[in-house]
Design a protein around this motif. Structure first.
Motif, PDB file in Angstrom:
ATOM      1  N   ALA A 130       1.048  23.159  14.517  1.00 57.09           N
ATOM      2  CA  ALA A 130      -0.298  23.680  14.262  1.00 57.09           C
ATOM      3  C   ALA A 130      -0.829  23.221  12.907  1.00 57.09           C
ATOM      4  CB  ALA A 130      -0.281  25.196  14.338  1.00 57.09           C
ATOM      5  N   VAL A 131       0.026  23.217  11.897  1.00 60.53           N
ATOM      6  CA  VAL A 131      -0.476  22.988  10.534  1.00 60.53           C
ATOM      7  C   VAL A 131      -0.194  21.568  10.040  1.00 60.53           C
ATOM      8  CG1 VAL A 131      -0.378  23.802   8.157  1.00 60.53           C
ATOM      9  CG2 VAL A 131      -0.117  25.428  10.039  1.00 60.53           C
ATOM     10  N   LEU A 132       1.095  21.211  10.028  1.00 60.66           N
ATOM     11  CA  LEU A 132       1.477  19.955   9.387  1.00 60.66           C
ATOM     12  C   LEU A 132       1.016  18.734  10.189  1.00 60.66           C
ATOM     13  CD1 LEU A 132       2.854  19.368   6.789  1.00 60.66           C
ATOM     14  CD2 LEU A 132       5.035  19.209   7.992  1.00 60.66           C
ATOM     15  N   ARG A 133       1.108  18.825  11.507  1.00 64.46           N
ATOM     16  CA  ARG A 133       0.736  17.714  12.370  1.00 64.46           C
ATOM     17  C   ARG A 133      -0.697  17.221  12.087  1.00 64.46           C
ATOM     18  NH1 ARG A 133       1.861  16.964  18.378  1.00 64.46           N
ATOM     19  NH2 ARG A 133       0.089  15.752  19.024  1.00 64.46           N
ATOM     20  N   GLY A 134      -1.628  18.154  11.989  1.00 68.25           N
ATOM     21  CA  GLY A 134      -3.028  17.797  11.722  1.00 68.25           C
ATOM     22  C   GLY A 134      -3.147  17.073  10.395  1.00 68.25           C
ATOM     23  N   ARG A 135      -2.397  17.549   9.399  1.00 64.93           N
ATOM     24  CA  ARG A 135      -2.464  16.930   8.065  1.00 64.93           C
ATOM     25  C   ARG A 135      -1.911  15.506   8.110  1.00 64.93           C
ATOM     26  NH1 ARG A 135       0.326  20.832   4.023  1.00 64.93           N
ATOM     27  NH2 ARG A 135      -0.548  22.698   4.905  1.00 64.93           N
ATOM     28  N   VAL A 136      -0.786  15.348   8.831  1.00 66.28           N
ATOM     29  CA  VAL A 136      -0.167  14.022   8.919  1.00 66.28           C
ATOM     30  C   VAL A 136      -1.106  13.061   9.649  1.00 66.28           C
ATOM     31  CG1 VAL A 136       1.732  12.731   9.967  1.00 66.28           C
ATOM     32  CG2 VAL A 136       2.196  14.869   8.780  1.00 66.28           C
ATOM     33  N   VAL A 137      -1.691  13.528  10.752  1.00 68.40           N
ATOM     34  CA  VAL A 137      -2.589  12.650  11.531  1.00 68.40           C
ATOM     35  C   VAL A 137      -3.779  12.233  10.672  1.00 68.40           C
ATOM     36  CG1 VAL A 137      -4.191  12.581  13.482  1.00 68.40           C
ATOM     37  CG2 VAL A 137      -1.890  13.512  13.793  1.00 68.40           C
ATOM     38  N   ARG A 138      -4.374  13.157   9.937  1.00 66.56           N
ATOM     39  CA  ARG A 138      -5.541  12.807   9.104  1.00 66.56           C
ATOM     40  C   ARG A 138      -5.137  11.829   8.001  1.00 66.56           C
ATOM     41  NH1 ARG A 138      -6.717  18.072  10.119  1.00 66.56           N
ATOM     42  NH2 ARG A 138      -5.783  18.840   8.201  1.00 66.56           N
ATOM     43  N   LEU A 198       0.816  -1.223   0.000  1.00 71.14           N
ATOM     44  CA  LEU A 198       0.000   0.000   0.000  1.00 71.14           C
ATOM     45  C   LEU A 198       0.846   1.268   0.000  1.00 71.14           C
ATOM     46  CD1 LEU A 198      -2.940  -0.650   2.486  1.00 71.14           C
ATOM     47  CD2 LEU A 198      -2.967  -0.640   0.004  1.00 71.14           C
ATOM     48  N   GLY A 199       2.105   1.150   0.405  1.00 69.05           N
ATOM     49  CA  GLY A 199       2.964   2.335   0.453  1.00 69.05           C
ATOM     50  C   GLY A 199       2.609   3.238   1.624  1.00 69.05           C
ATOM     51  N   ARG A 200       2.963   4.500   1.489  1.00 70.13           N
ATOM     52  CA  ARG A 200       2.741   5.476   2.559  1.00 70.13           C
ATOM     53  C   ARG A 200       1.862   6.623   2.061  1.00 70.13           C
ATOM     54  NH1 ARG A 200       6.941   1.990   4.489  1.00 70.13           N
ATOM     55  NH2 ARG A 200       7.645   2.811   6.439  1.00 70.13           N
ATOM     56  N   PRO A 201       1.150   7.271   2.989  1.00 70.42           N
ATOM     57  CA  PRO A 201       0.240   8.329   2.524  1.00 70.42           C
ATOM     58  C   PRO A 201       0.914   9.684   2.359  1.00 70.42           C
ATOM     59  CG  PRO A 201      -0.042   8.007   4.871  1.00 70.42           C
ATOM     60  CD  PRO A 201       1.047   7.055   4.441  1.00 70.42           C
ATOM     61  N   TRP A 202       2.110   9.718   1.769  1.00 68.62           N
ATOM     62  CA  TRP A 202       2.786  11.009   1.585  1.00 68.62           C
ATOM     63  C   TRP A 202       2.986  11.273   0.104  1.00 68.62           C
ATOM     64  CZ3 TRP A 202       1.946  11.589   6.304  1.00 68.62           C
ATOM     65  CH2 TRP A 202       2.303  10.630   7.239  1.00 68.62           C
ATOM     66  N   PRO A 203       2.857  12.529  -0.290  1.00 67.13           N
ATOM     67  CA  PRO A 203       3.034  12.826  -1.715  1.00 67.13           C
ATOM     68  C   PRO A 203       4.500  12.708  -2.158  1.00 67.13           C
ATOM     69  CG  PRO A 203       2.572  14.839  -0.465  1.00 67.13           C
ATOM     70  CD  PRO A 203       2.450  13.713   0.494  1.00 67.13           C
ATOM     71  N   GLN A 204       5.455  12.887  -1.214  1.00 66.04           N
ATOM     72  CA  GLN A 204       6.876  12.841  -1.609  1.00 66.04           C
ATOM     73  C   GLN A 204       7.287  11.419  -1.968  1.00 66.04           C
ATOM     74  OE1 GLN A 204       5.794  14.079   1.379  1.00 66.04           O
ATOM     75  NE2 GLN A 204       7.258  15.537   2.182  1.00 66.04           N
ATOM     76  N   PRO A 205       8.220  11.271  -2.921  1.00 64.80           N
ATOM     77  CA  PRO A 205       8.786   9.938  -3.171  1.00 64.80           C
ATOM     78  C   PRO A 205       9.597   9.498  -1.953  1.00 64.80           C
ATOM     79  CG  PRO A 205       9.830  11.606  -4.563  1.00 64.80           C
ATOM     80  CD  PRO A 205       8.780  12.311  -3.774  1.00 64.80           C
TER      81      PRO A 205
END
Ligand SMILES: Nc1nc2c([nH]c(=O)n2[C@H]2C[C@H](O)[C@@H](COP(=O)(O)OP(=O)(O)OP(=O)(O)O)O2)c(=O)[nH]1
Length: 254
Positions: A92-100, A24-31
């Motif tokens: 404040a910003v990135l953490r929420g995105r990573v958790v979701r 399934l890989g990882r849920p990140w846009p970066q390679p």
């Protein structure tokens, strides 16, 4: 450094939990680049820094439990801006995105792993212990592993619970009723089990007590009761060896 931890219990054996996670890989846009991988126990991936994006490290540990595979994940990154401001901004910003992103990913992952587990034949083994702190071991009589020693047990049938299979196999192979006590560990099995995908099956080992019946080797060449200090010397099926420390510890502390 900002670190987030996630724990998921997957209803699947170690090998399936690991293989499905990787497919399934990882849920990140970066390679991502693989930094380390030890199937089916652990892997580490890293996303290379790109302009405006932080270096991200994603570590996963897969641990066998009585209820399935526990997957402990850690996602960490250096804040994009230096100092306290950078930490606060990323929290404040990135953490929420990573958790979701992780939560959606982990829901899909555990469902996919549980589905895949239904297609993989599992093996259960019993470390049966007597009241003199000895464990019962059995010598395989036929097939490519003939002559090697193993724990009594066998394949779990479709729809059957692990512990029901354990009780059934002990009755069929040894003519005894057993009471499973607790989970001791899980090992990947080499090769093909019951025509399945090579390397997909594992054996899950419980220790237990004999509660009735008369012990007879219905399918094995020989049965032996061994003390903790006699375990290592036997010619074991290679896959079983990683389980011996747990069995030795059990016999020593009973
Ligand atoms: N029972 C048992 N099987 C083991 C151990 N270690 C190990 O690699 N295996 C492998 C050998 C086989 O590929 C598979 C178990 O198959 P099995 O032949 O015992 O299963 P079963 O009793 O259901 O046999 P059957 O219906 O095919 O006759 O797991 C072990 O300690 N105990």
């Amino acid at each position: 450094m900002i670190q987030l931890r996630f724990t998921t219990l997957v209803e699947a054996p170690l090998t399936v939990a690991f293989d499905v996670a990787r497919s399934l890989g990882r849920p990140w846009p970066q390679p991502l680049r693989e930094v380390e991988s030890e199937r089916p126990y652990r892997d580490v991936y890293q996303a290379a820094p790109r302009s405006g994006r932080p270096t991200l490290t994603h570590t996963r540990h897969f641990t066998a439990t009585s209820a399935g595979t526990r997957v402990d994940e850690q996602v960490s990154w250096e804040p994009r801006l230096p100092g306290v401001l950078g930490v606060l901004l990323d929290r404040a910003v990135l953490r929420g995105r990573v958790v979701r992103a992780m939560q959606a990913h982990l829901d899909a992952y555990s469902a996919a792993a549980a589905r895949r587990a239904l297609e993989v034949v599992q093996v259960v083994g019993a470390a049966l212990v007597d009241d003199r702190a000895r464990v019962l071991v059995a010598q395989r009589g036929s097939g490519s592993l003939a002559g090697l020693w193993e724990f009594p047990g066998g394949k779990v049938e479709p729809g059957e619970a692990d512990l029901s299979a354990l009780v059934r196999e002990c009755a069929e192979e040894l003519g005894v009723q057993v009471r499973p006590e607790s989970f001791l560990g899980e090992v990947p099995l080499d090769g093909v089990v019951a025509g399945g995908t090579p390397g997909a099956s594992t054996m899950r080992l419980w220790w237990g007590r004999i509660t009735g019946g008369e012990l007879v080797a219905h399918e094995h060449t020989e049965l032996r009761w061994l003390r903790a200090d006699e375990l290592e010397d036997l010619d074991w099926i290679a896959a079983d060896r990683p389980l011996l420390p747990a069995v030795r510890a059990l016999l020593t502390h009973l």
